[in-house]
Write a protein that holds these residues in place. Structure first.
Motif, PDB file in Angstrom:
ATOM      1  N   VAL A  43       0.836  -1.206   0.000  1.00 25.31           N
ATOM      2  CA  VAL A  43       0.000   0.000   0.000  1.00 25.31           C
ATOM      3  C   VAL A  43       0.875   1.262   0.000  1.00 25.31           C
ATOM      4  O   VAL A  43       0.593   2.222  -0.718  1.00 25.31           O
ATOM      5  CB  VAL A  43      -0.973  -0.015   1.206  1.00 25.31           C
ATOM      6  CG1 VAL A  43      -1.768   1.275   1.280  1.00 25.31           C
ATOM      7  CG2 VAL A  43      -1.919  -1.213   1.103  1.00 25.31           C
ATOM      8  N   LEU A  44       1.954   1.216   0.757  1.00 24.99           N
ATOM      9  CA  LEU A  44       2.884   2.350   0.770  1.00 24.99           C
ATOM     10  C   LEU A  44       3.495   2.526  -0.617  1.00 24.99           C
ATOM     11  O   LEU A  44       3.580   3.634  -1.143  1.00 24.99           O
ATOM     12  CB  LEU A  44       3.981   2.148   1.823  1.00 24.99           C
ATOM     13  CG  LEU A  44       5.127   3.175   1.813  1.00 24.99           C
ATOM     14  CD1 LEU A  44       4.634   4.596   2.069  1.00 24.99           C
ATOM     15  CD2 LEU A  44       6.195   2.821   2.847  1.00 24.99           C
ATOM     16  N   PHE A  45       3.912   1.411  -1.216  1.00 22.24           N
ATOM     17  CA  PHE A  45       4.493   1.481  -2.567  1.00 22.24           C
ATOM     18  C   PHE A  45       3.511   2.129  -3.541  1.00 22.24           C
ATOM     19  O   PHE A  45       3.884   3.020  -4.319  1.00 22.24           O
ATOM     20  CB  PHE A  45       4.906   0.080  -3.043  1.00 22.24           C
ATOM     21  CG  PHE A  45       4.953  -0.049  -4.535  1.00 22.24           C
ATOM     22  CD1 PHE A  45       5.830   0.728  -5.288  1.00 22.24           C
ATOM     23  CD2 PHE A  45       4.111  -0.931  -5.204  1.00 22.24           C
ATOM     24  CE1 PHE A  45       5.856   0.627  -6.681  1.00 22.24           C
ATOM     25  CE2 PHE A  45       4.121  -1.034  -6.580  1.00 22.24           C
ATOM     26  CZ  PHE A  45       5.002  -0.250  -7.327  1.00 22.24           C
ATOM     27  N   LYS A  46       2.247   1.712  -3.519  1.00 23.48           N
ATOM     28  CA  LYS A  46       1.250   2.272  -4.448  1.00 23.48           C
ATOM     29  C   LYS A  46       1.050   3.771  -4.202  1.00 23.48           C
ATOM     30  O   LYS A  46       0.856   4.540  -5.135  1.00 23.48           O
ATOM     31  CB  LYS A  46      -0.101   1.533  -4.327  1.00 23.48           C
ATOM     32  CG  LYS A  46      -0.085   0.117  -4.869  1.00 23.48           C
ATOM     33  CD  LYS A  46       0.403   0.020  -6.307  1.00 23.48           C
ATOM     34  CE  LYS A  46      -0.646   0.407  -7.344  1.00 23.48           C
ATOM     35  NZ  LYS A  46      -0.103   0.213  -8.727  1.00 23.48           N
ATOM     36  N   LYS A  47       1.112   4.162  -2.942  1.00 21.36           N
ATOM     37  CA  LYS A  47       0.942   5.582  -2.628  1.00 21.36           C
ATOM     38  C   LYS A  47       2.138   6.383  -3.155  1.00 21.36           C
ATOM     39  O   LYS A  47       1.971   7.448  -3.741  1.00 21.36           O
ATOM     40  CB  LYS A  47       0.791   5.773  -1.114  1.00 21.36           C
ATOM     41  CG  LYS A  47       0.324   7.158  -0.757  1.00 21.36           C
ATOM     42  CD  LYS A  47      -0.050   7.285   0.689  1.00 21.36           C
ATOM     43  CE  LYS A  47      -1.549   7.173   0.909  1.00 21.36           C
ATOM     44  NZ  LYS A  47      -1.900   7.362   2.333  1.00 21.36           N
ATOM     45  N   VAL A  48       3.352   5.838  -2.975  1.00 25.12           N
ATOM     46  CA  VAL A  48       4.559   6.501  -3.466  1.00 25.12           C
ATOM     47  C   VAL A  48       4.486   6.617  -4.990  1.00 25.12           C
ATOM     48  O   VAL A  48       4.757   7.681  -5.571  1.00 25.12           O
ATOM     49  CB  VAL A  48       5.834   5.730  -3.026  1.00 25.12           C
ATOM     50  CG1 VAL A  48       7.071   6.256  -3.746  1.00 25.12           C
ATOM     51  CG2 VAL A  48       6.016   5.835  -1.516  1.00 25.12           C
TER      52      VAL A  48
END
Ligand SMILES: [Zn+2]
Length: 245
Positions: free
Chosen positions: A150-155
């Motif tokens: 989820v963090l990766f997708k947000k970044v």
């Protein structure tokens, strides 16, 4: 390969400096069109060799960003872990969980660290506002998100918005409560960027922590024997008694 040697050198440079690395944290990478070299879990930046990097197939990593994973967090992270293992060419080496973030940044080298000064800012109550005040607006700022897919997708989403706005790839990604990613096509430029950031932050910190010998007034030498005498009386009840008599 010179590119890998540069990656090793910069990893050791930051890995052996306590101001930049807290308890071995952080990771580094180099990529070309087809492959990415990312620090493998378990290897330490300070002493890393080529063997300490996992090599991953970028076409498979790119596919992972398009894929729809489970909405259940535990199941999703398991699926992502399996796909990451499948994309890894150096079998048996576990690439950092932050590999997809490294892959999505459009520069050859990425150095991700959690420097004390950076985290002083990133953990501040008004992190975003202070960041803007000190560094303007040419960076990506990501509000706190639990680590993982989820963090990766947000970044990735924030990087895309930046590219749309500035027509170029961002070199700086600040993660709230976490740290920073610095990217460039040479390791010399990465060092320059980190030096500039640390300098700006050092200037912004108005209350310096004491280090080394502090200057003191010469009167201290006159007071000290008196202080010593008074303290010794507390340790010696006999002389205390005499005093009160
Ligand atoms: Zn991190």
């Amino acid at each position: 390969m010179k590119a890998i040697q540069d990656l090793i050198n910069i990893s050791r440079y930051y890995g052996s400096n306590n101001c930049f690395v807290i308890a071995g944290g952080g990771n580094t990478s180099y990529k070309n069109e087809e492959k990415i070299w990312v620090k493998a879990s378990g290897s330490s930046l300070a002493t890393i060799t080529e063997d300490g990097f996992a090599v991953i197939d970028r076409s498979k990593l790119n596919r992972m960003s398009e894929k729809v994973y489970s909405s259940d967090a535990t199941e999703r992270e398991e699926q992502v872990k399996n796909d990451l293992a499948d994309a890894t060419l150096t079998k048996g080496k576990r690439p950092s969980v932050e590999t997809s973030m490294h892959n999505t940044i459009g520069y050859a080298y990425v150095v991700h660290l959690h420097p004390t000064l950076v985290n002083g800012l990133m953990c501040a109550e008004d992190a975003e506002k202070e960041l803007f005040r000190l560094f303007g607006e040419k960076y990506v700022y990501v509000p706190y998100t639990d680590p993982g897919y989820v963090l990766f997708k947000k970044v990735e989403e924030k990087i895309n918005a930046y590219k749309l706005k500035y027509k170029e790839e961002p070199q700086l990604i600040w993660l709230q409560n976490h740290g920073i990613f610095v990217a460039a096509n040479t390791t010399a430029e990465i060092k320059q960027i980190y030096t500039d950031i640390i300098e700006t932050l050092e200037k912004a910190v108005t209350i310096q922590l004491p280090s080394g010998d502090r200057p003191y007034c010469s009167c201290t030498e006159l007071i000290l024997p008196g202080l010593r005498m008074m303290l010794s009386k507390f340790e010696n009840p006999e002389s205390e008694k005499n005093e009160s008599d």
